[in-house]
Every structure is written in structure tokens, then in C-alpha cells.
Design an enzyme around this catalytic site. Structure first.
Site, PDB file in Angstrom:
ATOM      1  N   CYS A   6       0.801  -7.993   9.047  1.00 25.86           N
ATOM      2  CA  CYS A   6       1.074  -6.950  10.041  1.00 25.86           C
ATOM      3  C   CYS A   6       1.050  -7.545  11.450  1.00 25.86           C
ATOM      4  O   CYS A   6       0.068  -8.173  11.847  1.00 25.86           O
ATOM      5  CB  CYS A   6       0.061  -5.817   9.927  1.00 25.86           C
ATOM      6  SG  CYS A   6       0.351  -4.492  11.137  1.00 25.86           S
TER       7      CYS A   6
ATOM      8  N   GLN B  75      -2.831  -1.664  -0.711  1.00 24.85           N
ATOM      9  CA  GLN B  75      -2.916  -2.782   0.234  1.00 24.85           C
ATOM     10  C   GLN B  75      -4.116  -2.616   1.155  1.00 24.85           C
ATOM     11  O   GLN B  75      -4.338  -1.546   1.724  1.00 24.85           O
ATOM     12  CB  GLN B  75      -1.661  -2.918   1.095  1.00 24.85           C
ATOM     13  CG  GLN B  75      -1.692  -4.236   1.868  1.00 24.85           C
ATOM     14  CD  GLN B  75      -0.653  -4.344   2.965  1.00 24.85           C
ATOM     15  OE1 GLN B  75      -0.693  -3.606   3.924  1.00 24.85           O
ATOM     16  NE2 GLN B  75       0.264  -5.290   2.799  1.00 24.85           N
TER      17      GLN B  75
ATOM     18  N   PRO C 189       4.290  -1.830   1.665  1.00 22.93           N
ATOM     19  CA  PRO C 189       3.330  -0.865   2.219  1.00 22.93           C
ATOM     20  C   PRO C 189       3.654  -0.632   3.683  1.00 22.93           C
ATOM     21  O   PRO C 189       3.830  -1.580   4.447  1.00 22.93           O
ATOM     22  CB  PRO C 189       1.985  -1.585   2.049  1.00 22.93           C
ATOM     23  CG  PRO C 189       2.325  -3.033   1.991  1.00 22.93           C
ATOM     24  CD  PRO C 189       3.684  -3.138   1.384  1.00 22.93           C
TER      25      PRO C 189
END
Length: 351
Positions: A104, A74, A20
Site C-alpha cells: 500500500c 489481508q 484487496p
């Protein structure tokens, strides 16, 4: 024969997955990559809080479309209740798999104690996983990093706890958050996560070539691999790597005819999805990568100049015409025999 990856009750028809990526894996990109043969392409990172509130731009990021072989949504966030509600909404939207973002490294994400910042608060991460698993009947997976920094590499322990909670697979980027994207991904360290759990482990980081894919799988012992930045301007990469792994050969790249068709289809899909002028603006970063990744023009300076010029055009038909002409001119210079087919594609594109 292609290998499959079993994630809960979902059989992924391959072992090469696409990560993603915010601003990249929107619906037009996912449809195109799937059409080109990708087995798994996740949505952009979706804020669970905003998805639950049905904010239009967030819902658009999670758009599932029609005809996709697999839908992976996600979610990102730090509140267990909101992540649970986000998982419920994702299932309602048609998700086959729901992935939780614990990896992230962006400051705007970690600054709100989400993404890879959750590796610093493993108890909270576990409450989030438990809330998501309880809220949905779909398999829940987690994407993480090795840890926050070199002094707190806790991916193996967090993966063990995830497995106990009911998470069905984990993807591990072979860097810490502190590294961002510097240095090299540590595929051997991902192997420690694989040794710690029985659920599938997917290795991520610095995988672009067939040789890197084989080495990452060998060194990590992972069940599959995930591509990230390597797919910029190459939506075919997952499918082509899959074939290279199966056949034991080098990675094959599309010829000029195929590339032109892919660029044109992507541009038209982006305009159809977002409308004008947003669709063209959203496509420009992809257009830049398509030009950068192509072997024409052979001169890097010429390629940079062409990218700057074509990415400023505000008419989709002009973009189609100019990209075909760019490659035609450079193939003429090289005497390439596929010039005629490139010209035909360009003419078809603007007909």
C-alpha cells in the site's frame, strides 16, 4: 479449460484475482463478485492491531460471510507480534488464505512504517512474515511493489526471502511506492521476481482488457494476475477476463438487463449489511462507478450530471427507479431493442 492456481493447500479455481481494496472489497462486493464468477476476492485491508482488539469496524471489514467459495483476509501492520496475532485471528475467523500488505502506498499507511514502507526495512518485513507463518496453519501470501523507489527495487530479493520463510505466493504491483499510480506498470520487472522464486507469482497493475491481461502474463511469466482499480463499477471483470483468456476472445460486457440486476443486487446487499442510512452511503461510490462505466448516456456531460443527481438520493427505491429510467431514456434515444427489458427490470426493482 480454466487454469487453477495452487497456493499452499488451497486451489484457486482460476488465475484472475481481485485485489484487496479499502472501501471497495467489503462483504457485499465480495459476495456479488463471487456470484458473478470471480475465483478470488480479498477483503479490504485489515489492521492486524485492531483486528486483535476486535474493534467493530475492523471486524466488519474482515467479515467472511456465508457461501463464499474462498476467503482471503489481508492484514496490514508493522509489529511482528501483532501481525502474528492478526494471522491467528484471521484463521479463527475463517480465512482460507492470509495475505500480508507490503504494497500500500498511501501516506497514512507508509507514515506508520507499514504497507510499502516495509520494503525499506526488509529485515522487519521478514520478521513479520515469519511471525504470521508461525501463527497459522493457513497459507500466507504477500502483496508488494517493485520497491520503494527506482534506486531500491528489491522485490526479487524480498520474494526469495519470503519463500525461504514459508510464504506460499507473492503478488507484485509493477510500480515502486514513489510512483504511486503514475506512469505504467512494469510487467517485465515482475518477471525478475518470477525468475527468482518457485512459489506462484501474481502480476498486478494496469490490467483491464483481455489484451492487457495476456500481455502482462506473457511479459512477466506470472502464474496469475490481479485486478485492482479496473473493477470499479465492474464487479464482473475478473470472471469475464477469465473466460476471455480461456477462449482467446475479447472481453464481453454485460447488457443493460444484467447491469441493472447487478446494481440493484449490490445496493440491496449493502443496505442489508450496513443498515440505513450507512448502507446507501457506502454504496454511492459504487453507484457513481456503475454510471461512469455504463455506455449510457453516451454524452459524458449527461452521464456526469446523472451521476451527481442520482448519487444525492437518500432513498434506495428511488435510486433503483432512477438508474433504470436513466438507461431507459438513453436507450430509447438510440433505438436500442433492449429498452423493454430495462423497463421491466426497473419495475421489478421497485415492486
Amino acid at each position: 479449460m480454466a487454469k487453477t492456481l495452487q497456493i499452499g493447500d488451497v486451489t484457486v479455481p482460476g488465475q484472475v484475482l481481485m485485489a484487496p481494496m479499502t472501501g471497495i472489497t467489503d462483504l457485499p462486493f465480495r459476495v456479488l463478485a463471487s456470484k458473478l464468477g470471480a475465483a478470488y476476492v480479498a477483503t479490504e485491508m485489515v489492521a492486524a492491531k485492531e483486528l486483535a482488539r476486535a474493534r467493530p469496524d475492523v471486524v466488519r471489514r474482515a467479515a467472511v460471510g456465508a457461501g463464499l467459495p474462498l476467503t482471503v483476509i489481508q492484514l496490514v501492520g508493522r509489529d511482528p507480534d501483532q501481525m502474528g496475532e492478526g494471522a491467528r485471528m484471521a484463521e479463527k475467523a475463517g480465512a482460507d488464505i492470509i495475505d500480508l500488505n507490503f504494497g500500500c502506498p498511501a501516506k497514512e499507511v507508509t507514515g506508520s512504517a507499514a504497507g510499502s514502507a516495509l520494503m525499506r526495512t526488509p529485515d522487519l518485513a521478514c520478521r513479520i512474515m515469519a511471525a504470521a507463518v508461525a501463527a497459522t496453519s493457513r497459507p500466507v501470501t504477500v502483496k508488494m511493489r517493485l520497491g520503494w523507489d527506482d534506486d531500491s527495487k528489491n522485490a526479487a530479493e524480498l520474494a526469495r526471502r519470503a519463500q525461504d520463510i514459508g510464504v506460499k505466493a507473492v503478488t507484485v504491483h509493477g510500480r515502486t511506492r514513489k510512483q504511486f499510480y503514475t506512469g505504467r506498470a512494469d510487467w517485465d520487472a515482475v518477471g525478475a521476481v518470477k525468475s527468482a522464486v518457485e512459489i506462484p507469482v501474481i502480476v498486478n497493475g494496469d490490467i483491464i482488457t483481455a489484451e492487457e491481461a495476456r500481455e502482462a502474463l506473457d511479459r512477466s511469466g506470472a502464474d496469475g494476475l490481479m485486478l485492482g482499480r479496473g473493477v470499479y463499477g465492474r464487479p464482473w471483470l475478473a470472471a469475464h477476463l477469465e473466460r476471455a483468456l480461456i477462449d482467446g476472445v475479447a472481453l464481453a460486457e454485460p447488457d443493460v438487463d444484467e447491469r441493472l440486476q447487478i446494481v440493484i443486487e449490490h445496493l440491496r446487499a449493502s443496505v442489508a449489511f450496513y443498515g440505513m442510512p450507512l448502507g446507501l452511503r457506502m454504496f454511492r461510490k459504487h453507484l457513481g462507478w456503475y454510471i461512469e462505466q455504463a455506455p449510457w448516456p453516451t454524452d459524458p456531460q449527461h452521464r456526469r450530471e446523472a451521476k451527481a443527481r442520482i448519487c444525492r438520493l437518500d432513498d434506495p427505491e428511488a435510486v433503483e427507479r432512477e438508474i433504470a429510467q436513466l438507461w431507459r431514456r438513453n436507450l430509447l434515444k438510440s433505438g436500442n431493442s433492449v429498452v423493454e427489458s430495462a423497463t421491466q427490470v426497473g419495475e421489478t426493482a421497485v415492486a
